[in-house]
Enzyme design. Sequence first.
Site, PDB file in Angstrom:
ATOM      1  N   ASP A   1     -64.442  51.833  85.000  1.00  0.00           N
ATOM      2  CA  ASP A   1     -63.237  51.731  84.252  1.00  0.00           C
ATOM      3  C   ASP A   1     -63.122  50.279  83.731  1.00  0.00           C
ATOM      4  O   ASP A   1     -63.982  49.326  84.230  1.00  0.00           O
ATOM      5  CB  ASP A   1     -62.130  52.015  85.347  1.00  0.00           C
ATOM      6  CG  ASP A   1     -60.734  51.826  84.679  1.00  0.00           C
ATOM      7  OD1 ASP A   1     -60.572  52.277  83.629  1.00  0.00           O
ATOM      8  OD2 ASP A   1     -59.810  50.973  85.271  1.00  0.00           O
TER       9      ASP A   1
ATOM     10  N   ASP B   1     -59.985  48.070  82.078  1.00  0.00           N
ATOM     11  CA  ASP B   1     -58.873  47.196  82.555  1.00  0.00           C
ATOM     12  C   ASP B   1     -58.548  47.518  84.141  1.00  0.00           C
ATOM     13  O   ASP B   1     -58.476  48.365  84.839  1.00  0.00           O
ATOM     14  CB  ASP B   1     -57.826  47.605  81.842  1.00  0.00           C
ATOM     15  CG  ASP B   1     -57.752  47.693  80.410  1.00  0.00           C
ATOM     16  OD1 ASP B   1     -58.511  46.748  80.080  1.00  0.00           O
ATOM     17  OD2 ASP B   1     -57.041  48.337  79.487  1.00  0.00           O
TER      18      ASP B   1
ATOM     19  N   TYR C   1     -52.057  47.095  78.430  1.00  0.00           N
ATOM     20  CA  TYR C   1     -52.511  47.376  76.988  1.00  0.00           C
ATOM     21  C   TYR C   1     -53.306  46.216  76.668  1.00  0.00           C
ATOM     22  O   TYR C   1     -52.976  45.394  75.494  1.00  0.00           O
ATOM     23  CB  TYR C   1     -51.208  47.599  76.027  1.00  0.00           C
ATOM     24  CG  TYR C   1     -50.661  48.746  76.894  1.00  0.00           C
ATOM     25  CD1 TYR C   1     -51.206  50.067  76.771  1.00  0.00           C
ATOM     26  CD2 TYR C   1     -49.565  48.702  77.396  1.00  0.00           C
ATOM     27  CE1 TYR C   1     -50.402  51.270  77.127  1.00  0.00           C
ATOM     28  CE2 TYR C   1     -48.706  49.725  77.912  1.00  0.00           C
ATOM     29  CZ  TYR C   1     -49.265  51.088  77.904  1.00  0.00           C
ATOM     30  OH  TYR C   1     -48.518  52.185  78.220  1.00  0.00           O
TER      31      TYR C   1
ATOM     32  N   ARG D   1     -59.244  62.186  79.135  1.00  0.00           N
ATOM     33  CA  ARG D   1     -58.148  61.320  79.427  1.00  0.00           C
ATOM     34  C   ARG D   1     -58.416  61.388  81.095  1.00  0.00           C
ATOM     35  O   ARG D   1     -57.966  62.459  81.717  1.00  0.00           O
ATOM     36  CB  ARG D   1     -56.882  61.566  79.199  1.00  0.00           C
ATOM     37  CG  ARG D   1     -55.785  60.640  79.813  1.00  0.00           C
ATOM     38  CD  ARG D   1     -54.368  60.571  79.152  1.00  0.00           C
ATOM     39  NE  ARG D   1     -53.220  60.039  79.784  1.00  0.00           N
ATOM     40  CZ  ARG D   1     -53.554  58.663  79.794  1.00  0.00           C
ATOM     41  NH1 ARG D   1     -54.158  57.952  78.975  1.00  0.00           N
ATOM     42  NH2 ARG D   1     -52.353  58.068  80.435  1.00  0.00           N
TER      43      ARG D   1
END
Length: 172
Positions: free
Chosen positions: A12, A14, A23, A112
């Site tokens: 992953d 972040d 973000y 997603r």
Amino acid sequence: MTRLPRPALFLDRDGVLNEDRGYVYRWEDFCWIPGAREAVAAFNARDWWVFVVTNQSGVGRGYYSEDDVHALHARMTEELAAAGARIDAFYHCPLHPEALQDRYRHPDPPDRKPNPGMLLRAMADWPVDATRSVMVGDKAIDLEAGRRAGVRSLLFPGGDLFAFLTAEVASD
């Protein structure tokens, strides 16, 4: 020439490679997690594929563009190269059930996370030995995506990524 399957390290972005500041899409907001570059280089040296699989709902929500995502990944690539490391491929999912633009709206995007689409695409694009591969994330959705893709999943609690992976993933 056929390439033999080898294990993959799915990361992953972040919260695993960089601090999750909400973000993140601008380089000036990007900050590497301690040991991230070293961890990538170590797995490159072990002849593992290294892939980034990252939900980027900020695109669908209209906060930034896919060009911004690609620009950030290009800067990451440059910094990793300077550290003797590389990401073999970046996979991102800009889709979101509540996206502002129709092209980014999907009720349950297959890429997603927690859906496994990005991992499955990487395994279709590259000769991956799923039985020896590992997904590392900082959220339950990351672990679920890995489980659904048939790879071992590890929850990164923060701290030094290189130290965490050295302790969690036995050398082959």
